[in-house]
Design a protein around this motif. Structure first.
Motif, short mmCIF file in Angstrom:
data_model
loop_
_atom_site.label_atom_id
_atom_site.label_comp_id
_atom_site.label_asym_id
_atom_site.label_seq_id
_atom_site.Cartn_x
_atom_site.Cartn_y
_atom_site.Cartn_z
N GLU A 65 -31.38 -1.72 76.61
CA GLU A 65 -32.00 -2.27 75.40
C GLU A 65 -33.51 -2.04 75.41
O GLU A 65 -34.12 -1.80 74.39
CB GLU A 65 -31.75 -3.78 75.35
CG GLU A 65 -30.96 -4.23 74.14
CD GLU A 65 -30.54 -5.67 74.30
OE1 GLU A 65 -31.42 -6.52 74.50
OE2 GLU A 65 -29.32 -5.94 74.25
N GLN A 66 -34.10 -2.16 76.60
CA GLN A 66 -35.55 -2.05 76.75
C GLN A 66 -36.01 -0.62 77.02
O GLN A 66 -37.21 -0.36 77.03
CB GLN A 66 -36.02 -2.93 77.92
CG GLN A 66 -35.75 -4.39 77.75
CD GLN A 66 -36.62 -5.01 76.67
OE1 GLN A 66 -37.76 -4.64 76.50
NE2 GLN A 66 -36.06 -5.93 75.92
N ALA A 67 -35.05 0.29 77.28
CA ALA A 67 -35.40 1.66 77.67
C ALA A 67 -36.31 2.30 76.62
O ALA A 67 -36.07 2.20 75.43
CB ALA A 67 -34.14 2.49 77.87
N GLY A 68 -37.35 2.94 77.10
CA GLY A 68 -38.31 3.61 76.22
C GLY A 68 -39.39 2.68 75.69
O GLY A 68 -40.31 3.11 75.01
N ALA A 69 -39.27 1.40 76.03
CA ALA A 69 -40.20 0.42 75.44
C ALA A 69 -41.00 -0.31 76.52
O ALA A 69 -40.82 -0.09 77.71
CB ALA A 69 -39.42 -0.57 74.60
N ASP A 70 -41.86 -1.21 76.06
CA ASP A 70 -42.63 -2.05 76.96
C ASP A 70 -41.81 -3.29 77.27
O ASP A 70 -41.56 -4.12 76.39
CB ASP A 70 -43.97 -2.44 76.31
CG ASP A 70 -44.93 -3.09 77.29
OD1 ASP A 70 -44.47 -3.89 78.14
OD2 ASP A 70 -46.13 -2.79 77.23
N ALA A 71 -41.35 -3.40 78.52
CA ALA A 71 -40.44 -4.49 78.90
C ALA A 71 -41.17 -5.59 79.65
O ALA A 71 -40.54 -6.44 80.28
CB ALA A 71 -39.31 -3.93 79.75
#
Ligand code: HEM
Length: 145
Positions: A65-71
């Motif tokens: 769900e968080q892949a590619g984003a700021d987690a």
């Protein structure tokens, strides 16, 4: 994936206090948003969690769900243990480079500036030249008649 090889030597102890690069833009990270390649940004650092997704004790779904984003927020909200914080090092591949992003924005601005320079000066100059020529023709016509 080519960045992985590049980042290889940076793993381990260096990951704790990375010396600088390699650097990635948030755009580059955003492309790695699938189970084939999953990168995360946590506290301005970039992690390749592709091979960790299936092993994650909190489940693979949350990571994908968080892949590619700021987690950062989700990672901290969970209250991960110090063990989990330590594990981060294994997946460290680089940092988010705000300077590079700023630099690109700046150069875009200056490009825009130079194009408006031409429209502001060249077009009126050309117009003035045409008007000047027309005026000259008009004056010469007046003299000949
Ligand atoms: C590379 C990044 C991550 C690593 C190394 C990691 C590691 C771990 C580890 C070792 C645990 C077991 C519990 C603990 O020791 O704290 C865990 C649990 C968990 N993680 Fe992560 N995690 C990562 C990213 C994330 C992210 C981005 C999320 C949020 C969406 C997340 C959500 C969870 C959840 C919900 C649990 C279960 C907590 C529980 O059972 O109480 N994790 N993670």
């Amino acid at each position: 994936m080519e960045q992985l090889g590049e980042a290889g030597p940076g793993r381990g102890s260096e990951a704790q206090q990375p010396p600088g690069g390699p650097f990635f833009t948030r755009g580059e990270v955003a492309k790695r948003n699938s189970c084939k390649e999953a990168w995360l940004v946590i506290r301005e650092r970039v992690y390749d969690v592709t091979r960790f997704v299936e092993e994650h004790p909190g489940g693979e779904e949350v990571l994908l769900e968080q892949a590619g984003a700021d987690a950062t927020e989700s990672f901290e909200d969970v209250g991960h243990s110090t063990d989990a914080q330590e594990m981060l090092k294994q997946y460290f591949i680089g940092e988010v480079h705000p300077v590079r992003l700023g630099g690109r924005e700046q150069s875009e601005h200056s490009q825009g500036g130079s194009s408006s320079f031409w429209t502001t000066w060249l077009i009126p100059l050309f117009g003035a030249l045409v008007i000047g020529l027309m005026y000259r023709c008009y004056m010469m016509d007046g003299k000949s008649s």
